[in-house]
Motif scaffolding. Structure first.
Motif, mmCIF file in Angstrom:
data_model
loop_
_atom_site.group_PDB
_atom_site.id
_atom_site.type_symbol
_atom_site.label_atom_id
_atom_site.label_comp_id
_atom_site.label_asym_id
_atom_site.label_seq_id
_atom_site.Cartn_x
_atom_site.Cartn_y
_atom_site.Cartn_z
ATOM 1 N N CYS A 32 -30.760 -50.081 50.131
ATOM 2 C CA CYS A 32 -30.678 -50.777 48.827
ATOM 3 C C CYS A 32 -29.840 -51.941 48.907
ATOM 4 O O CYS A 32 -28.514 -51.878 48.997
ATOM 5 C CB CYS A 32 -30.477 -49.759 47.615
ATOM 6 S SG CYS A 32 -30.201 -50.735 46.068
ATOM 7 N N TYR B 169 -28.869 -53.821 46.671
ATOM 8 C CA TYR B 169 -27.971 -53.887 45.721
ATOM 9 C C TYR B 169 -26.850 -52.766 45.720
ATOM 10 O O TYR B 169 -25.520 -53.160 45.340
ATOM 11 C CB TYR B 169 -28.389 -53.788 44.390
ATOM 12 C CG TYR B 169 -29.573 -54.913 44.006
ATOM 13 C CD1 TYR B 169 -28.912 -56.195 43.441
ATOM 14 C CD2 TYR B 169 -30.984 -54.668 44.455
ATOM 15 C CE1 TYR B 169 -29.957 -57.181 43.474
ATOM 16 C CE2 TYR B 169 -31.731 -55.838 44.197
ATOM 17 C CZ TYR B 169 -31.075 -57.074 43.783
ATOM 18 O OH TYR B 169 -31.896 -57.942 43.542
ATOM 19 N N CYS B 170 -27.227 -51.512 46.064
ATOM 20 C CA CYS B 170 -26.290 -50.509 46.221
ATOM 21 C C CYS B 170 -25.354 -50.595 47.682
ATOM 22 O O CYS B 170 -24.329 -50.121 47.905
ATOM 23 C CB CYS B 170 -26.822 -49.269 46.261
ATOM 24 S SG CYS B 170 -27.320 -48.698 44.502
ATOM 25 N N HIS C 25 -35.089 -48.831 42.936
ATOM 26 C CA HIS C 25 -34.306 -47.842 43.068
ATOM 27 C C HIS C 25 -33.893 -47.161 41.875
ATOM 28 O O HIS C 25 -32.864 -47.339 41.268
ATOM 29 C CB HIS C 25 -32.845 -48.450 43.597
ATOM 30 C CG HIS C 25 -31.813 -47.495 44.092
ATOM 31 N ND1 HIS C 25 -30.478 -47.702 44.510
ATOM 32 C CD2 HIS C 25 -32.003 -46.174 44.040
ATOM 33 C CE1 HIS C 25 -29.825 -46.631 44.905
ATOM 34 N NE2 HIS C 25 -30.552 -45.650 44.853
ATOM 35 N N CYS D 164 -29.189 -47.601 41.057
ATOM 36 C CA CYS D 164 -28.993 -48.759 40.322
ATOM 37 C C CYS D 164 -30.023 -49.407 39.395
ATOM 38 O O CYS D 164 -29.750 -50.628 38.571
ATOM 39 C CB CYS D 164 -28.414 -49.871 41.273
ATOM 40 S SG CYS D 164 -29.799 -50.484 42.502
HETATM 41 ZN ZN LIG Z 1 -29.385 -49.368 44.533
#
Ligand SMILES: [Zn+2]
Lengths: 1016, 211, 113
Positions: free
Chosen positions: C6, C8-9, C60, C64
């Motif tokens: 991911c 973002y994560c 996700h 998130c």
């Molecule tokens: Zn994420």
């Protein structure tokens, strides 16, 4: 009977069993004894049990062939107690425990005197090759006829009829390096990776780790192989970064190095997990492993030779003979004939001789075998017949003799007169096949190697194969390859390459093997005695030859035609031989015939281990509201709405009799229409929307207008997808200029939140707005009915006057002393207040409502009553009136469509597509049955002309249908082609029983058409 | 002000409250195992839970001023004040979970809103919608491995980390506020399922539930 | 079971945490009313189904809650990269033509046992 009398094939010494303890067990009702360290198979052999099963198709007696997972015959039903029944257990993989009870899965009434054998004689004609194929081509009903017979005859094991007392679970594992197989290759790989500091898991399917080293003749670093194993295991067990999992089979290799391991934790202890400290430990565990790197050290399976009569008890793999002697102290016979195409097979003869039994002859297909083990056999005085093979085994319940002759492999014929050697055991070795199953699960194509006469695995990213699994068989090479794989895998996960020297071993001189699969017979395959390729599915060489003659050329088609490899063993022993036979018949090479594909699971897995803890009342989450206990105590029947448990209706006891659903719902409906009812509406999705662009966002996502909704007001909204079809609805309230609370359907809550995020994140990131779910934060209690205002007024500080708190408005205040938001909206058509409080206070408020509500006749109602009441008002339920093919216009809800909104909102453009504009779309209407006692069936098809010849043109269907207590009549909502223009017309609903119901198309609003009651 | 409405859902008057697990204790019990217990469960009920949405820079200043701890900017980070009673957890690049002692959430929201003025952000009170379940004991990690698909090995899950992930068939937040303590933040409606799941999975460790 | 990074994560996470959302880079026409029925139909219903490199959108969902793009090989199922919403892929079918048609990961054609 004394122990020695019983275990007549048990050696006095040797093996890894504990002779100081005796275990009792039964097989097919007979009592036997064995020792700790035995498998069920080794114990059966020790007791001289020849026949362990009857074959699938021909009902021929079958004995133990192998010593591991590849065993095709010794498939048993395990369990003494009914609840402990386990089908499909390989006796070669089942550790013996005291009290074990097993029986054959085939054979009726028993394997010794098999009545099905008579039928079996006919079986060849009854189920010729291509039986499945041809049967499936026949009408499907034929299959049902055959299936019964096949199951009866084949006895594929049975499921327990009582609940399993054991528990199972899953463990989610993550590691840098997963090593599958703890033989020479796996252990050296694990050691190297562990010393490098990687998180290592080692899984091995056997009772003891060590693989072939546990029964090896070779020495490592000058010590015996099993001592080396013990030393390595001790080091690994002492490493904090290493997890050792014996009795653990890697059953499936999935995407991105996700591997499922099945650990049998108590199967070696008893038929159910033995009670420890008053509770049963977990019986089996599924490890769901996400590995950085995977090392396949799964070894190789020996290939049997395919000769006539090779299926009778007493025909074994050469390596299995060695394993039984060296690991279990069992010689599975008295007089051995070994038929081999390679040097490795000689070990069986050497072990047999050393165990003090007679080796009648080694029959070697090669003209001039030479090598250390060949020399050793010669030195032992073992007779070696070269250029020859066992062409036929005599005997049916047990081998009585081997027919041996010179063979010409090229010409595929017997080239000398046949001699008959009396013996009770024939061991055969046709070389080894690397265990490529797991690599095959990843979809990677294996590669044929002529030098080892086998397929080696194709490898996806992050996987290494070493040792036998990679077609490497010499011990020194195996160990070196293991170390290399371990170092590479550790390095790939960021762990420095350690220095690990593989142990020193003596290099054996070995001669080349010869490619021999099917052994020629004096008679052609199709007319000679049967030569079995797939023992579990009774597939013969002749069957494969027949398949090729009938035009099947790809091995995948031949497998389907003959059912080769379709048993629970997935053809571990037979597939390569089958391919070789097909290749010979088609005059092609083996890889040209195809590769063979295996799929999970490698060996059968119990459902318990697959399901783990996700069963019984933990099967699926049950979501409860804060008021659940009250509903339970009130005796509510529950309905599943998504994962929520919602009260469906509350049956009461009337004169000692519990109300039917119909009675309860009628009572609840009238209570709402005449007095006041209460519904737990907490399950509705609630989304908190904040931000300066919240209003604009709502206008884009909903079909209707939001620009003028003032603070303190609520509005019903309809949501479409961009195809113009209705997907959700609900009331959204304006809490502040930049702050809204959206409600969604109960089932749609999570999906709608994701839907809002989708548009915000991907198309309109410039809009300043945030969404958060507050579904669980609020408990929602809906009081509805003419008395609801009076009831609420007793317990709130909110001014409930009809002019200061209007319909479609909300107010904040206290209810029963608890801060609450109250919404004046209505899904019943009656005067309604939806009371929302923080969920932790819900029970207090609910109970207080009842304290005050008794005098008003406050009646709890469930989802069924809610459905009836809203349908009387013509309110839709998304997912009931709609099915993804219904537009707002189809619902007659143009009043809820903002055609002139500035932004082309989601769904708008699609409403002008030719199909959505089409005349004659199915439109939502009311149906009033001509006979008011009739409640139409939901889903019933509607026709305009019941006299039309069948097939009648369908005009629509009933979406909702109930009995209305207030109207004392059945009524329904339905979608009907062009329905909105057909008011007053009659439609017909032909039923399965021949009745035809008549109904009149009417407005969807059956009660209070002017909507006055909710406005009082 | 951001022109959103705030609402104090709590009251000081002696009104009985029921935590999300109240029903579960009555229905499934709360086993006491004493010293033989290798896993302990405890509900940290009635805490204040706020969801903070917005840009990290804007929020960080306000949070620092009002709460005295900084907003975790790194994914999966969890920060606490020195008492350990107030925490902020990263949930996504523009979303944080704040947990404070029960009753503090409304004044905190009010203060944050005052401090944040007209910036674009959102604060949602979810105190009634979720609860925290504390798991301690030597078998805590193995218990979590049964339920949680996320890697809870200390090398991947040090103290000060928190993730949203799958717990059995539900969604939970899992965090590690200290060496010995794990915390599950579960939604109210899933709390009973998670509790029953934990009791079942932890039975072999002689689970002890502190009420 | 995919293992998906991911963006973002900043971590690989199990597939169970994600929902697939179909082909990536489908843009809603800026002026839907100006689209012909055919253009609108193409936007709504028509998607690529390549053998090889494919760009997909995932979310996700248990995590998130951010949407992002995945470049995945539809034969080997290998994920070649993931990237945030609004970004462009660095790996495409064109850029992959030369080196990557991984021989070792080609699936068996036709029926499987
Ligand atoms: Zn994420």
């Amino acid at each position: 009977m004394s122990q020695s009398q019983q275990q007549v094939f048990r050696l006095k010494a040797g093996g890894r069993i504990d002779r100081s303890r005796t275990l009792s067990f039964t097989f097919n009702g007979q009592h036997y004894q064995g020792h700790p360290g035995d498998t069920l198979a080794s114990a059966l052999l020790a007791n001289g049990v020849d026949i362990v099963n009857r074959s699938f198709k021909y009902s021929r007696p079958r004995g133990i062939v192998a010593a591991g997972a590849e065993e095709p015959n010794a498939i048993v039903q395990l369990g003494r107690a009914e609840a402990a029944q386990v089908p499909n257990v390989r006796a070669t993989q089942q550790a013996l425990f005291d009290g074990l009870a097993a029986c054959s899965t085939n054979g009726w009434p028993n394997v010794q005197r098999d009545l099905m054998g008579l039928v079996g004689k006919l079986g060849g004609r009854f189920m010729p090759p291509g039986f499945y194929y041809k049967t499936f081509m026949a009408p499907a009903s034929m299959w049902l006829t055959y299936e019964k017979y096949i199951r009866k005859a084949a006895g594929l094991g049975r499921s327990p009829m009582e609940a399993d007392p054991d528990s199972y679970d899953h463990l989610h594992q993550h590691c840098d390096v997963l090593v599958i197989g703890a033989g020479a290759a796996g252990l050296s790989a694990a050691l190297a990776a562990a010393r490098g500091g990687a998180r290592v898991m080692v899984a091995d399917e056997q009772e003891e780790m060590g693989g072939s080293l546990l029964g090896s003749r070779e020495t490592l670093d000058g010590t015996s192989a099993d001592q080396w194993v013990a030393r390595v295991l001790e080091e690994l067990a002492g490493c904090e970064n290493v997890t050792l999992l014996p009795r653990t089979t890697a059953n499936g290799y999935h995407d991105h190095n996700f591997v499922t391991l099945h650990e049998r934790r108590t199967e070696h202890l008893g038929e159910t997990a033995p009670v420890v400290n008053g509770r049963r430990p977990v019986r089996s565990r599924m490890h769901r492993v996400r590995a950085g790197q995977v090392i396949l050290a799964t070894g190789a399976h020996e290939r049997p030779l395919v000769y006539a009569g090779n299926d009778a008890p007493g025909n074994l793999l050469a390596s299995a003979v060695s394993t039984y002697i060296r690991r279990y102290g069992v010689v599975p016979g008295r007089q051995l004939v070994l038929s081999t195409s390679n040097d490795d097979g000689y070990r069986a003869a050497l072990d047999w001789k050393e165990a003090g039994c007679e080796v009648v002859a080694v029959v070697d297909a090669r003209d001039a075998p030479a090598g250390d083990w060949v020399d050793a056999a010669r030195a032992q005085g073992i007779k070696i017949i070269t250029g020859s093979a066992v062409i036929e085994a005599k005997g049916s319940n047990r081998v009585t003799a081997a027919r041996v002759a010179k063979i010409d492999i090229e010409a595929f014929k017997v080239s000398s007169p046949v001699q008959e050697l009396a013996c009770d055991t024939i061991a055969s070795s046709g070389g080894y096949s690397p265990v490529i199953h797991l690599a095959s699960h990843t979809g990677a194509r294996p590669t044929w190697r002529d030098d080892i006469l086998g397929f080696v695995p194709g490898l996806v990213k992050g996987v290494h194969a070493c040792g036998g699994a990679n077609g490497t068989y010499a011990l020194g090479d195996v160990l070196a390859e293991g170390v290399e794989a371990g170092i590479k895998a550790a390095a790939a996960t960021g762990h420095a390459a350690p220095t690990v020297n593989p142990p020193s071993v003596e290099r054996l001189q070995q001669g080349p093997a010869v490619a021999l699969f099917q052994v020629p017979h004096e008679k052609p395959s199709l007319r000679g005695p049967k030569q079995f390729v797939d023992l579990q599915n009774d597939v013969t060489a002749a069957g494969i030859e027949l398949a090729t003659r009938e035009g099947f050329e790809s091995i995948e088609h031949i497998k389907r035609y003959t059912a080769m490899g379709f048993g629970t063993d997935q053809g571990k022993l037979g597939n390569i031989n089958g391919m070789a036979i097909a290749a010979r018949c088609l005059n092609r090479s083996i890889p040209e015939v195809g590769t063979t594909v295996f799929r999970p699971n490698y060996t059968p897995v119990t459902f318990g281990a697959i399901v783990g803890r996700h069963c019984r009342d933990l099967f699926d989450p049950e979501r409860y509201t804060a008021l659940h206990q009250w509903h339970v105590e009130r005796g509510a029947e529950f309905e599943d709405v998504g994962q929520w448990k919602r009260p469906w209706y509350y049956p009461q006891k009337v004169n000692g009799k519990t109300e039917t659903m119909h009675e309860a719902v009628a009572r609840e409906c009238l209570a709402v229409r005449e007095k006041v009812g209460i519904l737990d509406a907490s399950t509705l999705g609630k989304i908190d929307i904040q931000g300066p662009d919240a209003r604009e966002f709502l206008a884009r996502i909903y079909t209707n207008k939001w620009e003028k909704l003032a603070v303190g007001k609520c509005r019903y909204g309809l949501m479409c997808k961009d195809d113009g079809m209705v997907t959700d609805d609900g009331v959204t309230s304006c809490l502040a200029e930049n702050h809204f609370l959206m409600t969604t359907t109960t089932g749609g809550a999570a999906a709608i939140l994701e839907w809002l995020e989708l548009w915000h994140q991907t198309e309109w990131p410039e809009l300043d707005v945030y969404f958060s779910s507050v579904t669980d934060h609020w408990a929602t209690m809906t009081i509805t009915g003419p008395e609801s205002r009076k009831l609420l007024a007793e317990m709130t500080d909110i001014d409930l006057d009809r002019d200061s708190f209007k319909f479609m408005e909300w107010r904040a205040g206290k209810v029963a002393g608890v801060p609450a938001r109250v919404y004046r909206i209505s899904f019943t058509g009656e005067l309604t207040f939806e009371i929302n409080v923080q969920a932790n206070y819900a029970m207090h408020v609910w109970q207080t409502l009842f304290k005050h509500g008794e005098k008003y006749g406050l009646t709890p109602y469930g989802t069924e009553t809610m459905h009836v009441l809203r349908a009387e008002k013509g309110f839709i339920i998304v997912g009931q009136e709609t099915d993804g093919s219904v537009t707002p216009e189809d619902l007659g809800m143009q009043w809820c469509v903002g055609y002139d909104k500035p932004f082309s909102w989601i769904g708008k453009r699609a409403l002008t597509r030719s199909d959505t504009k089409r005349e004659n779309r199915k439109q939502l209407v009311g149906l009033r049955p001509k006979d008011p006692t009739v409640v139409l069936e939901e889903g019933a098809q509607i026709v305009f002309d019941p006299k039309h010849a069948i097939p009648m043109p369908m005009a629509g269907h009933v979406t909702s249908s109930y009995y209305s207590p207030i109207l004392d009549s059945g009524f329904a909502l339905a979608v009907v082609k062009g329905g909105l223009k057909k008011m007053g017309e009659t439609v017909y609903l032909p039923m399965a029983d021949g009745q035809v119901h008549e109904a009149e198309i009417v407005s969807t609003i059956f009660y209070d058409p002017k909507g006055e009651r909710q406005n009082v | 002000m951001s022109n959103a409405v705030t609402f104090d859902t709590r009251t000081d008057t002696a009104i009985p409250v029921e935590s999300p697990l109240a029903f579960s204790y009555r229905q499934s019990g709360a086993p006491r195992a004493g010293s033989s217990s290798r896993v302990q469960l405890r509900e940290r009920a009635m805490l204040g839970h706020l969801i903070l949405r917005g840009g990290a820079i804007v929020l960080d200043e306000a949070v620092r001023d009002v709460l005295g701890i900084s907003l975790p900017g790194k994914p999966q980070a969890l920060v606490q004040d020195t008492s350990g009673e107030r925490s902020i957890q990263w949930l996504s690049p523009d979303e944080w979970l704040v947990i404070v002692p029960g009753g503090e959430e409304f004044p905190l929201e009010t203060q944050l809103r005052e401090r944040l003025g007209n910036s674009h952000y959102a604060i949602s009170d979810v105190s009634g919608g979720q609860t925290a379940l504390e798991i301690t004991g030597e078998a805590a990690r193995e218990l979590l491995m049964k339920a949680v698909i996320y890697d809870v090995h200390p090398s991947n899950f040090p103290v000060g980390k928190g993730v949203t992930t799958v717990f059995a068939k539900a969604t939970t937040i899992l965090r590690r506020p200290s060496e010995e303590r794990w915390e599950l933040v579960v939604r109210r409606s899933f709390a009973d399922y998670c509790y029953r799941w934990l009791l079942d999975a932890a039975a072999e460790y002689s689970v002890n539930v502190e009420q | 079971m995919f293992y998906i990074y991911c963006p973002y994560c900043g971590e690989h996470r199990e597939e169970e945490e994600f929902h697939p959302k179909g082909q990536a880079h489908i843009e809603r026409p800026k002026d839907p009313e100006a689209c012909s029925d055919e253009e609108w139909g193409n936007y709504l219903f028509f998607r690529n189904n390549p053998r090889g490199v494919h760009h997909e959108m995932w979310v996700h969902a248990v995590g998130c809650r951010k949407f992002f793009n995945v470049t995945r090989h539809t034969v080997s199922y290998e994920i070649l990269e993931t990237y945030k919403m609004g970004e462009q892929p660095s790996i495409t079918a064109d850029s992959q033509k030369q080196p990557r048609e991984p021989a070792a990961v080609s699936h068996q054609e036709g029926v499987r046992a």
